[in-house]
Enzyme design. Structure first.
Site, PDB file in Angstrom:
ATOM      1  N   SER A  36       7.837   4.112  -0.485  1.00  0.00           N
ATOM      2  CA  SER A  36       7.639   3.242  -1.642  1.00  0.00           C
ATOM      3  C   SER A  36       6.411   3.704  -2.413  1.00  0.00           C
ATOM      4  O   SER A  36       5.416   4.120  -1.803  1.00  0.00           O
ATOM      5  CB  SER A  36       7.446   1.786  -1.201  1.00  0.00           C
ATOM      6  OG  SER A  36       7.040   0.979  -2.292  1.00  0.00           O
TER       7      SER A  36
ATOM      8  N   TYR B 242       2.846  -4.601   2.987  1.00  0.00           N
ATOM      9  CA  TYR B 242       3.971  -3.682   2.810  1.00  0.00           C
ATOM     10  C   TYR B 242       3.477  -2.289   2.440  1.00  0.00           C
ATOM     11  O   TYR B 242       3.900  -1.281   3.021  1.00  0.00           O
ATOM     12  CB  TYR B 242       4.887  -4.237   1.729  1.00  0.00           C
ATOM     13  CG  TYR B 242       6.068  -3.367   1.384  1.00  0.00           C
ATOM     14  CD1 TYR B 242       7.160  -3.284   2.243  1.00  0.00           C
ATOM     15  CD2 TYR B 242       6.114  -2.653   0.197  1.00  0.00           C
ATOM     16  CE1 TYR B 242       8.255  -2.495   1.931  1.00  0.00           C
ATOM     17  CE2 TYR B 242       7.201  -1.869  -0.130  1.00  0.00           C
ATOM     18  CZ  TYR B 242       8.268  -1.786   0.734  1.00  0.00           C
ATOM     19  OH  TYR B 242       9.344  -1.006   0.425  1.00  0.00           O
TER      20      TYR B 242
END
Length: 387
Positions: A201, A214
């Site tokens: 990501s 995250y």
């Protein structure tokens, strides 16, 4: 930079960044700098090859195993499993629940070559069982590729507001799950000189607001894969990382799920933090997050194509960046001052408002000088919260 040169290079830049991003660069006075960067490149280097490479390796007899979380029953994992099955590969696809709608869809539309395996990455017994099954069922064909598609996140909030347990759960799934599966299958992948593909990501490369847990786990797994890439080079194993933009996967569409998580965060927040930040602050972050999700792309094929290319191309890239606007984001992140980087991420993702304790009129409220001068920082709750 002359206007003629800018006009000449804009057609090359716009397809890579998207027209709105190109306009933003122009308005910020940065388009000239980007054109300067691109003008020295060979014309072939400036092309973005979207789709699959024409050079393929002949491994139609090998098995491709995709081992994501929550699995191939949703999102990128499901669509990739369907595509690889249609190409004739044997796919071992893991799902969180064998009777989930996505698992039923895969059974219905795919060939008998695709095998569904139940896997919860937080359970060592599940991981061991999947590893043993994979080794037992690839003795004759070999294992060509592993796809780590872990993408677990529970909280969208400042790091101080996020429970430590959230950081641990993200690391357990996104990092340690990928680590265990990769290490467990490396003997097979070394024998086949195969591929390891991991979905990361951009939040692991740059400090997205409210994605501390995250983003930290994704940064860790990206560094791990870079380490594997160097260490496995003599064995002929190629390692790629996919850094996708925002796409409308099932988790993005599930607004009710994010609402429940916000309520759970509020219910378990220590009173001291709730007093300092205020409920309006958390509601504002939640509203900004949902607004950013509306910009997500519904077509998942760029990510599926990137994963497929990383698995099958003769010379796969180390990094893939499917999704509009990522080129602009990384350019700003690497080349512009920290203040502009922060403002850009706030404008495109989450723009904070002032916590309750720092708002005017509160006892001892003294907003920091840089916060008071930040045009992207709201001095009160969002209009929606105020209403």
């Amino acid at each position: 930079m002359g206007l003629d040169r800018c006009s000449r290079l804009c057609p090359c830049i716009a397809p890579r960044l998207g027209q709105p991003a190109t306009w933003l660069l122009r308005d910020l006075g940065l388009l000239g700098a980007l054109c300067d960067q691109m003008e020295g490149l060979d014309p072939i280097q400036t092309l973005v090859i979207v789709g699959l490479s024409q050079a393929r390796l002949g491994h139609s007899g090998s098995s491709l195993t995709a081992l994501p979380w929550p699995g191939c029953d949703s999102g990128f994992g499901k669509e990739t499993a369907k595509k690889l099955d249609s190409m004739g590969f044997t796919v071992l696809a893991t799902v969180l629940e064998l009777n989930s709608p996505g698992a039923i869809e895969l059974r219905t539309c795919c060939s008998p070559r695709l095998r569904l395996l139940q896997l919860d990455l937080t359970k060592p017994g599940d991981i061991s069982r999947v590893l043993e099954f994979t080794k037992a069922h690839t003795t004759s064909t070999g294992l060509w590729g592993l796809v780590n598609n872990a993408g677990h996140n529970e909280v969208v909030a400042d790091a101080e507001l996020s429970p430590v347990a959230t950081f641990r759960s993200c690391m357990e799934v996104n990092f340690f799950g990928a680590l265990e599966l990769t290490k467990g299958l490396l003997p097979l992948l070394r024998s086949s000189r195969g591929r390891i593909v991991t979905v990361g990501s951009p939040a692991g490369d740059m400090p997205y607001p409210c994605l501390g847990a995250y983003g930290t786990s994704k940064a860790a797994v990206a560094l791990l894969m870079d380490t594997f890439s160097c260490e496995l080079l003599p064995w002929g194993v190629k390692v790629s990382i996919i850094q996708p933009g925002c796409f409308k996967t099932e988790s993005v569409r599930n607004v009710g799920q994010w609402e429940k998580r916000k309520q759970l965060l509020l219910a378990n927040l220590p009173q001291e933090l709730l007093q300092a930040y205020g409920k309006d602050y958390i509601e504002h972050l939640h509203g900004q997050f949902l607004r950013s999700l509306r910009l997500a792309m519904s077509d998942l094929s760029p990510v599926v194509d990137a994963i497929t290319d990383a698995l099958l191309a003769a010379r796969p890239r180390r990094r893939y960046y499917p999704g509009q606007g990522l080129g602009l984001m990384y350019f700003i992140h690497y080349y512009l001052p920290e203040g502009l980087r922060r403002r850009f991420l706030q404008a495109f993702f989450i723009s904070h408002c002032l916590p309750r304790a720092l708002q005017p009129g509160q006892p001892g409220a003294t907003p920091p000088r840089d916060a008071a001068q930040d045009p992207n920082l709201s001095l009160g709750p969002s209009p929606a919260v105020a209403r």
